[in-house]
Write a protein that holds these residues in place. Structure first.
Motif, PDB file in Angstrom:
ATOM      1  N   PHE A 190      -5.544   8.746  13.631  1.00 45.58           N
ATOM      2  CA  PHE A 190      -4.628   8.312  14.676  1.00 45.58           C
ATOM      3  C   PHE A 190      -5.012   9.010  15.983  1.00 45.58           C
ATOM      4  O   PHE A 190      -4.890  10.231  16.087  1.00 45.58           O
ATOM      5  N   PHE A 212       0.891  13.438   8.645  1.00 43.63           N
ATOM      6  CA  PHE A 212       1.517  12.102   8.723  1.00 43.63           C
ATOM      7  C   PHE A 212       2.218  11.690   7.422  1.00 43.63           C
ATOM      8  O   PHE A 212       3.403  11.394   7.405  1.00 43.63           O
ATOM      9  N   ARG A 234       5.620   4.921  14.467  1.00 40.46           N
ATOM     10  CA  ARG A 234       4.775   6.101  14.577  1.00 40.46           C
ATOM     11  C   ARG A 234       3.362   5.806  15.057  1.00 40.46           C
ATOM     12  O   ARG A 234       2.670   6.692  15.548  1.00 40.46           O
ATOM     13  N   VAL A 235       2.907   4.575  14.861  1.00 39.40           N
ATOM     14  CA  VAL A 235       1.515   4.290  15.194  1.00 39.40           C
ATOM     15  C   VAL A 235       1.374   3.164  16.216  1.00 39.40           C
ATOM     16  O   VAL A 235       0.784   3.342  17.281  1.00 39.40           O
ATOM     17  N   PRO A 247       3.381   3.825  19.821  1.00 40.78           N
ATOM     18  CA  PRO A 247       2.744   4.808  20.709  1.00 40.78           C
ATOM     19  C   PRO A 247       1.358   4.364  21.191  1.00 40.78           C
ATOM     20  O   PRO A 247       0.987   4.641  22.323  1.00 40.78           O
ATOM     21  N   LEU A 248       0.595   3.690  20.322  1.00 42.72           N
ATOM     22  CA  LEU A 248      -0.750   3.300  20.744  1.00 42.72           C
ATOM     23  C   LEU A 248      -0.726   2.137  21.730  1.00 42.72           C
ATOM     24  O   LEU A 248      -1.675   1.935  22.476  1.00 42.72           O
ATOM     25  N   ALA A 257       3.699   4.976   4.972  1.00 44.58           N
ATOM     26  CA  ALA A 257       4.620   4.464   5.987  1.00 44.58           C
ATOM     27  C   ALA A 257       4.891   2.989   5.729  1.00 44.58           C
ATOM     28  O   ALA A 257       3.945   2.213   5.591  1.00 44.58           O
ATOM     29  N   ASN A 258       6.173   2.621   5.692  1.00 49.91           N
ATOM     30  CA  ASN A 258       6.475   1.201   5.552  1.00 49.91           C
ATOM     31  C   ASN A 258       6.262   0.510   6.902  1.00 49.91           C
ATOM     32  O   ASN A 258       5.882   1.152   7.881  1.00 49.91           O
ATOM     33  N   ASN A 259       6.492  -0.800   6.949  1.00 51.55           N
ATOM     34  CA  ASN A 259       6.160  -1.532   8.170  1.00 51.55           C
ATOM     35  C   ASN A 259       6.876  -0.969   9.395  1.00 51.55           C
ATOM     36  O   ASN A 259       6.290  -0.846  10.469  1.00 51.55           O
ATOM     37  N   HIS A 297      -3.659   9.237  18.806  1.00 49.81           N
ATOM     38  CA  HIS A 297      -2.627   9.837  19.636  1.00 49.81           C
ATOM     39  C   HIS A 297      -2.031  11.080  19.003  1.00 49.81           C
ATOM     40  O   HIS A 297      -1.023  11.594  19.457  1.00 49.81           O
ATOM     41  N   ASN A 322       1.820   9.265  24.704  1.00 49.38           N
ATOM     42  CA  ASN A 322       0.453   8.985  24.285  1.00 49.38           C
ATOM     43  C   ASN A 322      -0.531   9.911  24.977  1.00 49.38           C
ATOM     44  O   ASN A 322      -1.062   9.609  26.026  1.00 49.38           O
ATOM     45  N   GLN A 362       8.118   2.140   9.821  1.00 49.82           N
ATOM     46  CA  GLN A 362       7.593   3.467  10.170  1.00 49.82           C
ATOM     47  C   GLN A 362       6.214   3.358  10.815  1.00 49.82           C
ATOM     48  O   GLN A 362       5.886   4.104  11.736  1.00 49.82           O
ATOM     49  N   ALA A 412      -1.968   4.073   8.103  1.00 50.29           N
ATOM     50  CA  ALA A 412      -0.562   4.484   8.144  1.00 50.29           C
ATOM     51  C   ALA A 412       0.165   4.022   6.883  1.00 50.29           C
ATOM     52  O   ALA A 412       0.893   4.786   6.254  1.00 50.29           O
ATOM     53  N   LYS A 413      -0.084   2.763   6.490  1.00 48.67           N
ATOM     54  CA  LYS A 413       0.583   2.245   5.289  1.00 48.67           C
ATOM     55  C   LYS A 413       0.080   2.962   4.045  1.00 48.67           C
ATOM     56  O   LYS A 413       0.830   3.263   3.123  1.00 48.67           O
ATOM     57  N   ILE A 437       6.367  11.492   6.511  1.00 49.13           N
ATOM     58  CA  ILE A 437       6.995  10.262   6.024  1.00 49.13           C
ATOM     59  C   ILE A 437       7.804  10.583   4.767  1.00 49.13           C
ATOM     60  O   ILE A 437       8.906  10.074   4.569  1.00 49.13           O
ATOM     61  N   PRO A 496       0.817  -1.223   0.000  1.00 47.22           N
ATOM     62  CA  PRO A 496       0.000   0.000   0.000  1.00 47.22           C
ATOM     63  C   PRO A 496       0.846   1.268   0.000  1.00 47.22           C
ATOM     64  O   PRO A 496       0.510   2.235  -0.680  1.00 47.22           O
ATOM     65  N   TYR A 497       1.972   1.249   0.750  1.00 47.55           N
ATOM     66  CA  TYR A 497       2.766   2.480   0.845  1.00 47.55           C
ATOM     67  C   TYR A 497       3.563   2.759  -0.408  1.00 47.55           C
ATOM     68  O   TYR A 497       4.207   3.800  -0.509  1.00 47.55           O
TER      69      TYR A 497
END
Lengths: 359, 274
Positions: free
Chosen positions: A90, A101, B185-186, B189-190, B177-179, A92, B267, B181, B172-173, A105, A75-76
């Motif tokens: 997100f 975001f 980033r996600v 923290p969560l 963002a790759n795996n 947070h 968080n 990242q 995120a992806k 990146i 996907p990225y």
């Protein structure tokens, strides 16, 4: 909309645990098109979207994007962004951090990111919400943030998975207009998934009606509504009377025991067909002036029109009319030949997927 | 719900009888001498080399055990979350199953394994490998701590990870963002509130334990828990035992405060642990 094919799905098949979700699906999306995948739950529309987004890999078939095979890209690595059904912000991060975001990146400069955030928030009418937490926003506002978060990345295609599904009716209608405005301002391609036919008719350039993993019909909203290709499409898009009949000869079809004139040709002679008559296309007149007569069995005031059911030759015909006829009144029924739509009875496997709601 | 107020009374009785009163007693004994006068001598006893050494060793072992538990538990919890099979909750059950057994029994089992003539060394000598003398060393205690408290690290982390919806990870992806990242980033923290819970639930019992160090350390390795236990049970000096307990409590409070600060930074939306 241009004629250039942006996305091309070729012979896509996907199944989960032996359940076939998509069976040999072929579909292309043109540049700057607003294309809607429409169908009931389980029809494969969301799976199709997820295959374009890269969240699912098809069992067989290819996803072509601008002429390149992207079937196996993560996907990225794809130039598409998605607006998820449940927003998926997100929790947070603040609104601004959510929107930033993708740009962070990509290591864009702070000035560029700040500029983009401000611009995107203006575009979705959320100026001044930068430092709010997504959890303190209403559903509609969260959805706008999700859209802003996607569009700042300047994707070639925006995928929207029932983005308005969780919103109330009024908000949903407002957001429909906003999405159309956004699409025009951004000049990008939208692929939109919904089960709401009204949403599809309002916003789309092209509607793809799906059922049980098969594409039932592809066309403009007007085509889909006025010329449904089969009973499923007719039943799913708007309300309709679907009546089994016999195509006597060109421009003549026998339904409810009476020959009705129509405009269709080429269905053969004395062939069984399905006939669609939209409720608003039925004219109620004096009994003597009708092609056929019937009796009003129910009457509901709907605001814009009355919704009536008229019993005629054993069939309960749904009628929308601004004229008032009380229950029990005998009426004549007329339908303009142009409004008698003839469809082939299901024959092939594709069309066997058709399930008609009988009531 | 005024009428249901009486339902809270048993808890009130519990809190006063079993939490507040014992705490007051500890503070009282800790700050008084045998003669009854107020004194800080009991607390100052922590500076005695043997006590200071025990406290330092306790902090060291608890810290290392907590890190080891975290390093073992987090990847496991992450794998279990990503399994997406119905049996993942069964796997979690298997990992917390040891908790259902008496912890003394489990520690005694480790004694049997680690003893100089124990199972581990029998296996090693069977293959003509050099034997290890682990028993009665800090390493043995650390192994016992990790084994006993690992489930308390797995559970909260797993729970915080399964609460992160797939859509959030996919979003995120989707945004590039790759795996790695996505994780930094996600996901991390969560899941941080779960990490904080796990760290507290491993660190605090490790710091205060005396049973594990008794069994796996023999009388050779003293932790602060053993020193306090001895003051109460052998020396029979409640004043010194309470004074050292107060010192230990201060250290626990400090470590929880540090964690809470981290949690806040990491968080903003996460739940507060303390």
């Amino acid at each position: 909309m241009t004629d250039k094919k942006l996305i091309d799905l070729v012979n896509i098949t996907k199944s989960y645990d032996g359940d076939v979700i998509l069976d040999d699906l072929n579909l292309y999306v043109k540049e700057n098109e607003f294309l809607t995948l429409l169908g009931p739950s389980g029809c494969g529309k969301t799976t199709t979207l997820r295959i374009i987004g890269g969240f699912e890999t098809p069992d067989t078939g290819k996803v072509i994007f601008e002429g390149k095979d992207i079937t196996d890209l993560e996907p990225y690595e794809r130039q598409v962004n998605t607006v998820f059904q449940k927003y998926a912000l997100f929790p947070h991060m603040t609104v601004a951090e959510n929107i930033a975001f993708g740009l962070k990146i990509k290591k864009k400069s702070k000035a560029y990111i700040d500029d983009k955030i401000a611009h995107a928030l203006k575009l979705v009418n959320l100026d001044g919400y930068e430092n709010r937490s997504p959890e303190n926003l209403s559903g509609g506002q969260q959805q706008r943030v999700a859209i802003a978060r996607a569009i700042v990345n300047e994707p070639k295609v925006l995928l929207l998975d029932e983005p308005l599904g969780a919103l109330d009716l009024k908000l949903r209608q407002d957001m429909q207009y906003e999405l159309i405005r956004l699409k025009n301002e951004l000049g990008i391609t939208f692929v939109y998934v919904t089960h709401d036919q009204e949403e599809a008719l309002t916003m789309s350039d092209t509607i793809v009606v799906m059922n049980q993993g098969y594409i039932q019909q592809i066309g403009s909203p007007v085509d889909i509504y006025n010329e449904p290709e089969n009973a499923f499409v007719a039943d799913f898009i708007g309300e309709s009377n679907i009546i089994g009949g016999t195509f006597v000869e060109d421009k003549l079809v026998k339904i409810l025991g009476i020959n009705f004139p129509c405009v269709d040709v080429g269905f053969g002679r004395n062939k069984p067909v399905d006939v669609v008559i939209r409720p608003e296309d039925v004219d109620l007149v004096k009994p003597s002036e009708g092609i056929i007569t019937g009796t009003v069995t129910s009457l509901i005031f709907k605001g814009v029109h009355y919704e009536m059911e008229v019993m005629t030759n054993g069939y309960e015909l749904l009628v929308h009319s601004t004229d008032f006829f009380p229950v029990g009144k005998e009426v004549g029924i007329r339908v303009h030949p142009f409004n008698v739509h003839i469809m082939n009875k299901p024959e092939s496997e594709d069309e066997e997927a058709v399930v008609i709601d009988e009531d | 719900m005024k009428t249901r107020k009486w339902l809270a009374y048993p808890y009130l009785v519990w809190m006063v009888g079993f939490i507040v009163v014992p705490l007051i007693l500890i503070v009282y004994y800790g700050l008084t001498s045998a003669g009854g006068g107020i004194t800080l001598d009991n607390i100052a006893l922590i500076s005695k080399p043997i006590n200071r050494g025990a406290l330092w060793l306790s902090l060291e072992l608890s810290f290392i055990s907590t890190i080891v538990c975290l390093v073992l538990a987090y990847p496991l919890a992450l794998i279990l979350r990503n399994l997406k099979i119905k049996s993942s909750s069964f796997v979690v059950l298997v990992f917390i199953l040891p908790m259902w057994m008496n912890s003394l029994l489990r520690t005694l089992a480790w004694q049997n394994i680690l003893e100089n003539t124990g199972i581990l060394n029998q296996i090693l000598s069977f293959f003509n490998l050099p034997t290890l003398s682990i028993i009665n060393t800090p390493s043995a205690i650390m192994i016992g701590m990790v084994y006993n408290f690992l489930p308390f690290m797995i559970l909260p982390i797993y729970n915080s990870l399964v609460k992160i919806s797939d859509d959030i990870v996919n979003a995120a992806k989707d945004l590039g963002a790759n795996n790695f990242q996505t994780f930094i980033r996600v996901i991390w923290p969560l899941s941080f509130p779960g990490v904080v819970s796990g760290v507290i639930m491993v660190f605090v019992p490790s710091l205060t334990t005396f049973a594990i160090s008794d069994i796996l350390g023999g009388s050779k390795v003293l932790l602060i828990g053993n020193v306090i236990e001895q003051q109460f049970k052998i020396v029979n000096n409640w004043h010194t035992g309470s004074g050292l307990s107060l010192v230990l409590m201060v250290f626990i409070l400090i470590s929880m405060a540090i964690l809470a600060k981290y949690d806040k930074n990491e968080n903003k939306a996460g739940g507060q642990i303390i």
